[in-house]
Design an enzyme around this catalytic site. Structure first.
Site, mmCIF file in Angstrom:
data_model
loop_
_atom_site.group_PDB
_atom_site.id
_atom_site.type_symbol
_atom_site.label_atom_id
_atom_site.label_comp_id
_atom_site.label_asym_id
_atom_site.label_seq_id
_atom_site.Cartn_x
_atom_site.Cartn_y
_atom_site.Cartn_z
ATOM 1 N N THR A 10 0.820 -1.227 0.000
ATOM 2 C CA THR A 10 0.000 0.000 0.000
ATOM 3 C C THR A 10 0.852 1.274 0.000
ATOM 4 O OG1 THR A 10 -0.114 -0.126 2.415
ATOM 5 C CG2 THR A 10 -1.942 -1.103 1.182
ATOM 6 N N ASP A 13 6.286 2.709 -3.028
ATOM 7 C CA ASP A 13 6.984 1.741 -3.893
ATOM 8 C C ASP A 13 6.112 0.525 -4.175
ATOM 9 O OD1 ASP A 13 9.035 3.503 -3.543
ATOM 10 O OD2 ASP A 13 10.456 2.060 -2.702
ATOM 11 N N SER A 130 18.363 0.629 2.669
ATOM 12 C CA SER A 130 18.297 2.082 2.490
ATOM 13 C C SER A 130 19.671 2.741 2.568
ATOM 14 C CB SER A 130 17.399 2.665 3.584
ATOM 15 O OG SER A 130 17.558 4.057 3.666
ATOM 16 N N GLU A 132 20.139 5.322 4.042
ATOM 17 C CA GLU A 132 20.258 5.825 5.421
ATOM 18 C C GLU A 132 21.257 4.998 6.220
ATOM 19 O OE1 GLU A 132 18.743 8.456 7.437
ATOM 20 O OE2 GLU A 132 18.646 9.212 5.398
ATOM 21 N N TYR A 153 15.685 4.254 12.667
ATOM 22 C CA TYR A 153 15.278 3.684 11.377
ATOM 23 C C TYR A 153 16.476 3.049 10.670
ATOM 24 C CZ TYR A 153 14.168 3.602 6.373
ATOM 25 O OH TYR A 153 14.013 3.216 5.060
HETATM 26 P P1 NAP Z 1 6.052 3.949 2.503
HETATM 27 O O1 NAP Z 1 5.328 4.686 1.432
HETATM 28 O O2 NAP Z 1 6.192 4.554 3.864
HETATM 29 O O3 NAP Z 1 5.346 2.510 2.641
HETATM 30 C C1 NAP Z 1 5.611 1.674 3.724
HETATM 31 C C2 NAP Z 1 4.684 0.477 3.657
HETATM 32 O O4 NAP Z 1 4.899 -0.352 4.816
HETATM 33 C C3 NAP Z 1 3.186 0.833 3.666
HETATM 34 O O5 NAP Z 1 2.518 -0.063 2.814
HETATM 35 C C4 NAP Z 1 2.815 0.571 5.114
HETATM 36 O O6 NAP Z 1 1.431 0.317 5.308
HETATM 37 C C5 NAP Z 1 3.633 -0.676 5.387
HETATM 38 N N1 NAP Z 1 3.784 -0.975 6.806
HETATM 39 C C6 NAP Z 1 4.182 -0.171 7.820
HETATM 40 N N2 NAP Z 1 4.161 -0.823 8.984
HETATM 41 C C7 NAP Z 1 3.738 -2.086 8.716
HETATM 42 C C8 NAP Z 1 3.506 -3.237 9.513
HETATM 43 N N3 NAP Z 1 3.684 -3.238 10.837
HETATM 44 N N4 NAP Z 1 3.082 -4.381 8.901
HETATM 45 C C9 NAP Z 1 2.873 -4.400 7.567
HETATM 46 N N5 NAP Z 1 3.052 -3.325 6.760
HETATM 47 C C10 NAP Z 1 3.498 -2.191 7.337
HETATM 48 O O7 NAP Z 1 7.539 3.570 2.016
HETATM 49 P P2 NAP Z 1 8.151 3.571 0.539
HETATM 50 O O8 NAP Z 1 8.702 4.923 0.253
HETATM 51 O O9 NAP Z 1 7.184 2.941 -0.400
HETATM 52 O O10 NAP Z 1 9.412 2.619 0.758
HETATM 53 C C11 NAP Z 1 9.301 1.212 0.611
HETATM 54 C C12 NAP Z 1 10.401 0.535 1.429
HETATM 55 O O11 NAP Z 1 11.670 0.975 0.957
HETATM 56 C C13 NAP Z 1 10.391 0.859 2.917
HETATM 57 O O12 NAP Z 1 10.850 -0.273 3.592
HETATM 58 C C14 NAP Z 1 11.390 1.985 3.052
HETATM 59 O O13 NAP Z 1 11.921 2.007 4.365
HETATM 60 C C15 NAP Z 1 12.411 1.590 2.012
HETATM 61 N N6 NAP Z 1 13.153 2.667 1.369
HETATM 62 C C16 NAP Z 1 12.508 3.732 0.852
HETATM 63 C C17 NAP Z 1 13.233 4.713 0.188
HETATM 64 C C18 NAP Z 1 12.552 5.902 -0.440
HETATM 65 O O14 NAP Z 1 13.259 6.878 -0.748
HETATM 66 N N7 NAP Z 1 11.252 5.859 -0.684
HETATM 67 C C19 NAP Z 1 14.628 4.581 0.061
HETATM 68 C C20 NAP Z 1 15.252 3.455 0.602
HETATM 69 C C21 NAP Z 1 14.505 2.484 1.245
HETATM 70 P P3 NAP Z 1 0.346 1.546 5.394
HETATM 71 O O15 NAP Z 1 0.129 1.986 3.966
HETATM 72 O O16 NAP Z 1 -0.817 0.898 6.022
HETATM 73 O O17 NAP Z 1 0.995 2.630 6.217
HETATM 74 O O1 F7E Z 2 14.216 14.030 4.632
HETATM 75 C C1 F7E Z 2 15.467 17.315 5.640
HETATM 76 C C2 F7E Z 2 15.688 16.157 6.596
HETATM 77 O O2 F7E Z 2 12.185 12.843 5.464
HETATM 78 C C3 F7E Z 2 15.209 14.406 3.708
HETATM 79 C C4 F7E Z 2 12.903 7.824 3.591
HETATM 80 O O3 F7E Z 2 12.243 7.371 2.435
HETATM 81 O O4 F7E Z 2 14.869 8.355 2.334
HETATM 82 C C5 F7E Z 2 13.907 8.894 3.206
HETATM 83 O O5 F7E Z 2 14.519 9.395 4.387
HETATM 84 C C6 F7E Z 2 16.055 15.520 4.291
HETATM 85 C C7 F7E Z 2 16.556 15.247 5.723
HETATM 86 O O6 F7E Z 2 13.785 11.680 3.858
HETATM 87 C C8 F7E Z 2 12.302 18.833 6.573
HETATM 88 O O7 F7E Z 2 16.318 16.593 7.791
HETATM 89 C C9 F7E Z 2 14.319 19.506 6.136
HETATM 90 O O8 F7E Z 2 17.896 15.627 5.822
HETATM 91 O O9 F7E Z 2 12.340 13.443 3.017
HETATM 92 P P1 F7E Z 2 13.028 13.012 4.254
HETATM 93 P P2 F7E Z 2 15.010 10.902 4.527
HETATM 94 O O10 F7E Z 2 15.152 11.190 5.957
HETATM 95 O O11 F7E Z 2 16.199 11.129 3.649
HETATM 96 C C10 F7E Z 2 15.627 7.252 2.856
HETATM 97 C C11 F7E Z 2 16.562 6.779 1.783
HETATM 98 C C12 F7E Z 2 14.784 6.200 3.451
HETATM 99 O O12 F7E Z 2 15.133 5.032 3.449
HETATM 100 C C13 F7E Z 2 13.618 6.639 4.251
HETATM 101 O O13 F7E Z 2 12.661 5.597 4.381
HETATM 102 O O14 F7E Z 2 15.244 16.697 4.384
HETATM 103 N N1 F7E Z 2 14.297 18.144 5.984
HETATM 104 N N2 F7E Z 2 13.097 19.927 6.498
HETATM 105 C C14 F7E Z 2 13.059 17.702 6.242
HETATM 106 N N3 F7E Z 2 12.543 16.462 6.215
HETATM 107 C C15 F7E Z 2 11.220 16.335 6.510
HETATM 108 N N4 F7E Z 2 10.649 15.093 6.447
HETATM 109 N N5 F7E Z 2 10.434 17.405 6.867
HETATM 110 C C16 F7E Z 2 10.926 18.681 6.923
HETATM 111 O O15 F7E Z 2 10.223 19.627 7.223
#
Ligand code: NAP
Ligand code: F7E
Length: 345
Positions: A10, A13, A130, A132, A153
């Site tokens: 949901t 990604d 990630s 991160e 995280y």
């Molecule tokens: P997202 O939009 O936050 O989606 C997270 C998904 O995990 C949602 O479907 C959520 O369900 C589900 N979830 C959360 N807690 C759960 C639980 N206890 N049991 C089952 N499902 C659960 O994340 P995304 O951006 O699509 O990212 C997908 C994955 O890649 C994540 O693991 C994220 O940490 C990782 N990742 C993301 C990025 C990025 O830049 N987007 C980069 C590197 C890695 P609900 O919809 O009900 O909340």
């Molecule tokens: O922050 C700065 C914040 O929350 C990016 C997740 O998908 O990518 C994501 O993590 C940057 C950070 O993403 C605000 O401090 C400034 O430096 O969009 P973000 P993230 O923390 O990089 C990685 C790869 C994942 O794996 C994670 O799941 O932006 N920032 N001002 C802010 N960030 C937020 N959220 N809100 C602000 O107001």
């Protein structure tokens, strides 16, 4: 017909990967968790009633914190490919709910791997790792860069990554880990910085928001377009041998640069609308992430298809369309469209 099972179906990604796998001819089974409100918005356009013949997309209730539910699903579905995308994925929120974040991202990955092992499935496994995990490691980062996570995280994701490698080495599981850098889209959650910005730009442009409060504007990220990244996930599972891959564009920008460009897309000067609020600072920040994705480019033939400028434009345009539709929908819809402070992180 190949069967795929996705956790996190949901999410941003999960929805793009579901579309991708359906287009590849797969039968797709997604995990959804129980929520008091609808959480399938990103998937509703794909869903056909399972009573209809020809339906190839199914959603099942389970939770990554509930190991039994995972065993039961894998036993019933017997997928060929598993994509573990579920997580509490917000870095700032992980400082507020560290145990839960670890329970899902670290414990949940282990539960799912155990479910694979206990059911004796011969399947391929993708772990959503990630950038991160690199945290404060100097850029550019690749598969050999030492990890230095800076948040609950990131620590939890590092466990998920290493336990995936461990199951590959211990049990011969075809398990691959994608170390993905930030990827965004119009389906990005509204509290991640890119979407928070593009949504605010659209709302300010249409006169329903006055100010945008942000945290650290100096952080640098390697931002790409989410549909490109789900293609990389699938490509990893089509390889003869499993492995770990960094995926990113190789170009980094500051949050300030993203802001400037997004406001410029709507002919606005960001300096008139943006204020820094220390509430959005993190206890420990990740300053600079920049992918060296040469392995993915070489071994998978993976390339990003969308530039930074195009990504910003795609997201601003989508948010303008969304607010315009809500405004056409009238007053009631407008009240819910304007974001409240409580929904920002
Ligand atoms: P997202 O939009 O936050 O989606 C997270 C998904 O995990 C949602 O479907 C959520 O369900 C589900 N979830 C959360 N807690 C759960 C639980 N206890 N049991 C089952 N499902 C659960 O994340 P995304 O951006 O699509 O990212 C997908 C994955 O890649 C994540 O693991 C994220 O940490 C990782 N990742 C993301 C990025 C990025 O830049 N987007 C980069 C590197 C890695 P609900 O919809 O009900 O909340
Ligand atoms: O922050 C700065 C914040 O929350 C990016 C997740 O998908 O990518 C994501 O993590 C940057 C950070 O993403 C605000 O401090 C400034 O430096 O969009 P973000 P993230 O923390 O990089 C990685 C790869 C994942 O794996 C994670 O799941 O932006 N920032 N001002 C802010 N960030 C937020 N959220 N809100 C602000 O107001």
């Amino acid at each position: 017909m190949k069967k795929a099972f996705l956790t996190g179906a949901t999410g941003q990604d999960g929805s793009y990967l579901t579309e991708f796998l359906l287009a590849k001819g797969c039968e797709v089974h997604g995990l959804k968790r129980r929520s008091s409100s609808f959480n399938t918005d990103r998937l509703d356009h794909l869903y056909r009633d399972f009573h209809e013949s020809g339906a190839r997309f199914f959603l099942h209730y389970a939770d990554l914190t509930d190991g039994g539910s995972l065993v039961k699903l894998l036993y019933d579905i017997r997928p060929d490919e598993i994509y573990n995308l579920a997580a509490q994925s917000h870095v700032k929120v992980s400082f507020e709910v560290p145990e839960y974040t670890a329970d899902v991202a670290a414990g949940g990955t282990l539960r799912l791997l155990e479910a694979v092992r206990l059911t004796g499935l011969r399947c391929r496994f993708y772990q959503a790792s990630s950038s991160e995990m690199f945290g404060s490691a100097p850029p550019p980062q690749n598969e050999t860069t030492p990890f230095h996570p800076r948040s609950p995280y990131a620590c939890a994701k590092l466990f998920g990554h290493t336990i995936t490698v461990n199951y590959r080495e211990s049990y011969g599981l075809h398990a691959s880990s994608g170390i993905l850098f930030n990827h965004e889209s119009p389906r990005r959650g509204e509290t991640f910085v890119t979407r928070k910005i593009t949504r605010a730009v659209a709302h300010i442009k249409r006169g329903v928001q006055d100010k945008l409060y942000l945290g650290n504007l100096d952080a640098r990220r390697d931002w790409g377009y989410a549909p490109d990244y789900v293609r990389a996930m699938w490509q990893m599972l089509q390889q003869d041998q499993p492995g770990d891959y960094v995926v990113g564009t190789g170009e980094a920008h500051t949050v300030r640069e993203f802001v400037e460009l997004a406001f410029a897309c709507a002919d606005l000067d960001w300096k008139e609308f943006v204020e820094v609020d220390p509430r959005y600072f993190r206890p420990a920040e990740v300053d600079y992430l920049l992918a060296d994705a040469s392995k993915a480019r070489r071994a998978l033939g993976w390339e990003p298809s969308v530039t930074f400028a195009d990504l910003v434009r795609i997201m601003v345009d989508a948010d303008l369309r969304e607010i315009d539709a809500k405004l056409r929908g009238g007053e009631e819809a407008l009240r819910t469209a304007v974001h409240s402070e409580g929904r920002n992180m």
